[in-house]
Scaffold this active site. Structure first.
Site, PDB file in Angstrom:
ATOM      1  CD  GLU A   1       5.677   4.469   1.587  1.00  0.00           C
ATOM      2  OE1 GLU A   1       6.413   3.614   1.066  1.00  0.00           O
ATOM      3  OE2 GLU A   1       6.031   5.201   2.506  1.00  0.00           O
TER       4      GLU A   1
ATOM      5  CD  GLU B   1      11.141   5.668   3.463  1.00  0.00           C
ATOM      6  OE1 GLU B   1      12.326   5.360   3.189  1.00  0.00           O
ATOM      7  OE2 GLU B   1      10.164   4.999   3.061  1.00  0.00           O
TER       8      GLU B   1
ATOM      9  CG  ASN C   1       5.251  -3.271  -2.326  1.00  0.00           C
ATOM     10  OD1 ASN C   1       4.613  -2.328  -1.905  1.00  0.00           O
ATOM     11  ND2 ASN C   1       5.848  -3.278  -3.512  1.00  0.00           N
TER      12      ASN C   1
ATOM     13  CD  GLU D   1      12.998   0.432  -1.505  1.00  0.00           C
ATOM     14  OE1 GLU D   1      12.079   0.284  -0.670  1.00  0.00           O
ATOM     15  OE2 GLU D   1      13.386   1.561  -1.885  1.00  0.00           O
TER      16      GLU D   1
HETATM   17  N1  TRP Z   1       8.878   3.764   0.557  1.00  0.00           N
HETATM   18  C1  TRP Z   1       9.583   3.983  -0.681  1.00  0.00           C
HETATM   19  C2  TRP Z   1      11.052   4.006  -0.296  1.00  0.00           C
HETATM   20  O1  TRP Z   1      11.637   3.022  -0.120  1.00  0.00           O
HETATM   21  C3  TRP Z   1       9.193   5.279  -1.350  1.00  0.00           C
HETATM   22  C4  TRP Z   1       8.120   5.203  -2.373  1.00  0.00           C
HETATM   23  C5  TRP Z   1       8.100   4.393  -3.428  1.00  0.00           C
HETATM   24  C6  TRP Z   1       6.984   6.020  -2.493  1.00  0.00           C
HETATM   25  N2  TRP Z   1       6.998   4.668  -4.204  1.00  0.00           N
HETATM   26  C7  TRP Z   1       6.296   5.646  -3.627  1.00  0.00           C
HETATM   27  C8  TRP Z   1       6.462   7.021  -1.738  1.00  0.00           C
HETATM   28  C9  TRP Z   1       5.132   6.269  -4.044  1.00  0.00           C
HETATM   29  C10 TRP Z   1       5.288   7.653  -2.136  1.00  0.00           C
HETATM   30  C11 TRP Z   1       4.636   7.267  -3.275  1.00  0.00           C
HETATM   31  O2  TRP Z   1      11.639   4.995  -0.016  1.00  0.00           O
HETATM   32 ZN    ZN Z   2      12.466   3.936   1.950  1.00  0.00          ZN
END
Ligand code: TRP
Ligand code: ZN
Length: 866
Positions: free
Chosen positions: A130, A329, A274, A307
């Protein structure tokens, strides 16, 4: 300044929300085959692609830094003339409706300092996809509305990389000649590529199990390096609690047979959801009393839950495009906040969350980087993982939950999860489910997603002694933000209560809906003028301006039955006092001290609440209340008041500090609250100037059986100039030099110190042998902390700005995502005097003039200068 802008590199064109088009090709299935090696990993990908709709456009596969070593279609290898590369994208013309595409690439994880894609961390190989990291691993249409079923095979050296993990369930594994081995994983749930993950390395497992509400058994694993195993108990406890909570509160059950978590030392953010294989920054997994503070423990609990909750709010229902990021989010932050509140104190959690919102999001919303919860455009999506998307997004969900009430809100979320399971959805889809499930009209409320900026609400209360009627007039306004000069009135739910000052009670808490620019609400039955308690529970993320007197605030600080409003009254009392002092006005200091004494001696109050309520507002928050921030005057006024409160109530601080000493360590809410109050009392005691203050702080530092007390004492000593300061920093370093997470605290504490030499000390720490920009935690421990230290960062010399700009320029070459996160503090120049503003702008221009600057930093620095 324009001439300093680097003109060789064209400014990248922004991506716009309105340009969304469904994908030309879908990828229902993908098989990945990794031949893992830190120096050279080969990745074979087999994509089954199907044409989406009627068109004759080619297949376009995103790539970032990839070279196609082989491309075949339906088993036939293409010649170089049969595909093209367009700025990293592999373009393959296709004639039929469905094809099988095979590609081969080679990547070098150990040379990947951006920590996006497949990279090496402390001997492990791990991924972060991500938002757009998957394209650094293999050619693929890297957008969240393409959902595929994944089959992943990994082959590696068995001694170096004995554990091989990926998403979903393990299906087979075996040994190979030459000391190699392989494993295959399969994820039955179609998912976007940003949720792909693999981990390979020498890991030990804290294994446990969870039985779901329908009786299925899930194997849980938290994977860390063997020596860290004893520090995983809290994370495991949090995971099981989160799984049970999501069943009870949202009816959401886990859906795979295994759930794995891996902790890694080098990570750009907090953690990543993930599917079935969460990957965490180790600071949100590892905790024991010797090395983790209570704040760290709460961080582990909150992020593990966050998560996990994404499995439904994010994974089962994902985002159509990155403009919808707050769909997952904002909602998931709302869910983790409520989980943490249920695990501890609702009142204290709400106060903490509002403090975080005001410190991060309100500042963002009033500056050059302000953007709506659903943005209209971006250059680099990584820059949009912001407090607005996360924390303001959570406030939007909270307001809807408040307007609907618990049952109808649950009906709305049930409908959302049912209707959109397996979808790539939009924020609009969520709001529509709230409307339908909750039977409510949210037409005007939708503006919260579209309009940036923090609304102001001016509240005036008029009272008519003859009729007994009190009239509350509410007037809302929303300032212009970049790209949004004119705003429409918002729908603002405000919980209010009117107190009878004699009876010290109110006739009930009501929720007012403010929908017009100005509205008046009448209340009957008040012989004497009532006292206004407003935005109770912080029901809306707005700034309320009232004409309440210091006397009214003192009354509320003593009698308001809403804990947030009571806390807020205390803070307002102190803010008025300090903002007045900066402007050279003398206030009624005795009233502030009396209010603090009153709260601190109320035996009915939770000590954690008391600690929050009696703490002076931060220098940054005080700056936010002033038309032009004067960092030196704010620091002097706040230190002065802290010292006088310390001295005036010295016996009380001594008493609290002594009385809250625990015989043995416990992690209960009561024990955590006692430590919080104890540390607050110590800060006041030392500030009082008592001759034994430093000695008491040093004794706490030295004898503590937990990091919460040790680190707090260290931070208090670090503000001063005593021999104890030098000794404590030295002891702390020697004791924890081999523990990276604790060493981060050593850097951070010095960068946050309210000490006149902090700028020079940070410069020196940057040259320390243990400092490195390659590890994001370490870089943030020094520079993000320093930039949050208003007095030091905004030193009149401008050296603080120069130092952070140097760090941004150096870090951008390694890790643009993390470098870009250091830019926003420099962008707040409009809030400061002309001399500081000019120095800040000079540094932003210097950053922009660097050749080869990343898109990440270009966007943030460019917007900050506008
Ligand atoms: N989706 C992740 C969260 O739980 C955020 C995140 C983790 C993220 N690593 C990242 C976003 C790297 C951008 C790039 O909030
Ligand atoms: Zn998140």
């Amino acid at each position: 300044m324009a001439d300093m802008h680097n003109s060789d590199v064209p400014t990248p064109a922004p991506i716009r929300r309105v340009d969304y088009r469904p994908p030309d090709w879908l990828v229902p299935d993908i098989a990945l085959d990794f031949d893992l090696d830190p120096a050279a990993t080969q990745v074979r990908a087999s994509l089954s692609v199907t044409r989406n709709g009627v068109h004759d456009r080619p297949l376009r596969l995103d790539g970032d830094g990839l070279v196609p070593l082989r491309v075949s279609v339906d088993g036939r290898e293409l010649t170089q003339a049969e595909w093209t590369m367009e700025a990293g994208t592999l373009v393959i013309p296709l004639t039929g409706e469905a094809h099988e595409i095979d590609t081969l690439v080679e990547i070098a994880p150990e040379g990947n300092s951006k920590l996006m894609g497949l990279y090496a961390s402390g001997g492990l190989l791990c991924t972060q996809c991500e938002a757009e990291g998957f394209r650094r691993i293999t050619f693929f249409p890297d957008r969240p509305d393409i959902l595929s079923r994944y089959r992943v095979r990994m082959t590696a050296d068995k001694a170096r990389l004995p554990i091989l993990l990926s998403n979903g369930d393990p299906v087979a594994a075996g040994d190979l000649p030459g000391g190699r081995h392989w494993a295959e994983w399969r994820d039955p749930f179609p998912k976007p590529c940003y949720l792909f993950a693999l981990v390979a390395g020498d890991l030990a497992c804290n294994a446990d199990r969870f039985v779901t509400m329908s009786g299925r058994e899930v194997a849980l694993g938290i994977w860390v390096k063997a020596s860290d195993l004893p520090r995983t108990a809290h994370a495991m406890k949090a995971l099981k609690a989160a799984m049970a909570w999501d069943e009870r509160v949202y009816g959401r059950e886990y859906d795979l047979d295994v759930f794995n978590i891996v902790a890694v030392a080098d990570f750009n953010f907090g953690a990543m959801e993930n599917k079935g294989l969460n990957i965490f920054n180790s600071r949100y997994i590892l905790a024991d009393p010797e090395t983790a503070t209570d704040i760290d423990y709460d961080g582990v609990e909150g992020v593990v839950a966050h998560e996990y909750f994404h499995n439904w709010s994010g994974n089962r229902v994902t985002c159509r495009d990155w403009f919808q990021l707050s769909l997952k989010e904002g909602f998931t932050v709302f869910r983790d906040q409520n989980f943490s509140a249920d695990m501890g104190s609702h009142a204290v959690k709400r106060i903490e969350d509002v403090r975080i919102l005001r410190a991060g999001q309100f500042q963002e919303d009033s500056g050059p980087l302000a953007h709506p919860v659903r943005p209209e455009s971006y250059m680099e999506i990584s820059n949009f993982y912001t407090a607005t998307i996360y924390n303001k997004g959570a406030e939007l969900i909270r307001m809807m939950a408040l307007m609907l009430g618990p049952e109808r809100f649950r009906a709305g979320t049930d409908l959302y999860f049912e209707r959109h399971d397996g979808d790539a959805a939009t924020c609009e889809d969520f709001v529509a489910c709230m409307e339908e499930g909750g039977d409510i009209d949210l037409t005007q409320f939708r503006l919260w997603y579209a309009q940036a900026g923090t609304p102001h609400v001016k509240a005036t209360l008029a009272h008519d002694g003859t009729t007994g009627i009190a009239e509350l007039t509410l007037e809302q306004s929303l300032a212009a933000t970049p790209g949004q000069p004119d705003k429409a009135p918002m729908a603002i739910p405000l919980r209010v209560a009117l107190f009878d000052p004699v009876r010290r009670s109110h006739g009930g808490d009501t929720m007012l809906m403010l929908t017009e620019p100005v509205q008046t609400f009448a209340f009957e039955g008040f012989a004497a003028p009532p006292i206004l308690s407003i935005n109770r529970g912080f029901s809306a993320p707005v700034i309320v301006d009232t004409d309440r007197s210091q006397g009214d605030l003192a009354f509320l600080s003593a009698h308001d039955d809403d804990p947030f409003a009571r806390y807020e009254a205390m803070q307002q009392l102190m803010v008025h006092m300090l903002v007045g002092a900066v402007a050279g006005q003398a206030g009624d200091e005795a009233a502030v001290i009396a209010a603090i004494r009153h709260v601190a001696t109320d035996p009915m109050l939770d000590p954690a609440f008391v600690a929050e309520a009696i703490r002076l507002p931060s220098e940054a928050y005080l700056g936010d209340q002033m038309p032009v921030v004067d960092p030196d005057a704010i620091h002097a006024a706040r230190e002065g008041l802290q010292a006088r409160i310390g001295a005036a109530l010295e016996p009380l601080w001594r008493d609290i500090h002594a009385r809250t000493r625990a015989g043995s360590f416990a992690l209960t809410p009561a024990a955590k609250g006692a430590r919080k109050l104890r540390n607050t009392a110590l800060a006041y005691l030392v500030a009082s100037g008592a001759t034994d203050g430093d000695a008491i702080a040093f004794a706490q530092f030295d004898r503590a059986d937990n990091m919460t007390e040790r680190q707090a004492a260290l931070a208090i000593l670090a503000n001063g100039d005593s021999d104890e300061r030098v000794a404590a920093l030295d002891i702390f370093y020697n004791r924890y030099a081999n523990d990276p997470l604790v060493l981060d605290k050593w850097f951070q504490t010095q960068a946050l110190a309210g000490h006149p030499d902090t700028v020079a000390q940070v410069e020196e720490l940057a040259r320390h042998k243990d400092f490195t920009l390659a590890n994001p935690n370490r870089a943030r421990a020094l520079y993000s902390a320093f930039a949050a230290n208003q007095w030091a960062f905004h030193h009149a010399s401008g050296e603080g700005y120069r130092l952070v700009a140097d760090a941004i320029i150096a870090l951008d070459r390694l890790n643009p995502q993390t470098a870009a996160r250091l830019v926003p503090p420099l962008g707040r120049w409009q809030r400061f005097d002309a001399m500081r503003a000019e120095k800040m702008r000079t540094q932003l221009a210097r950053i922009l003039a660097q050749p080869g600057l990343s898109r990440d930093v270009t966007e943030q620095a460019g917007k900050s200068l506008e």
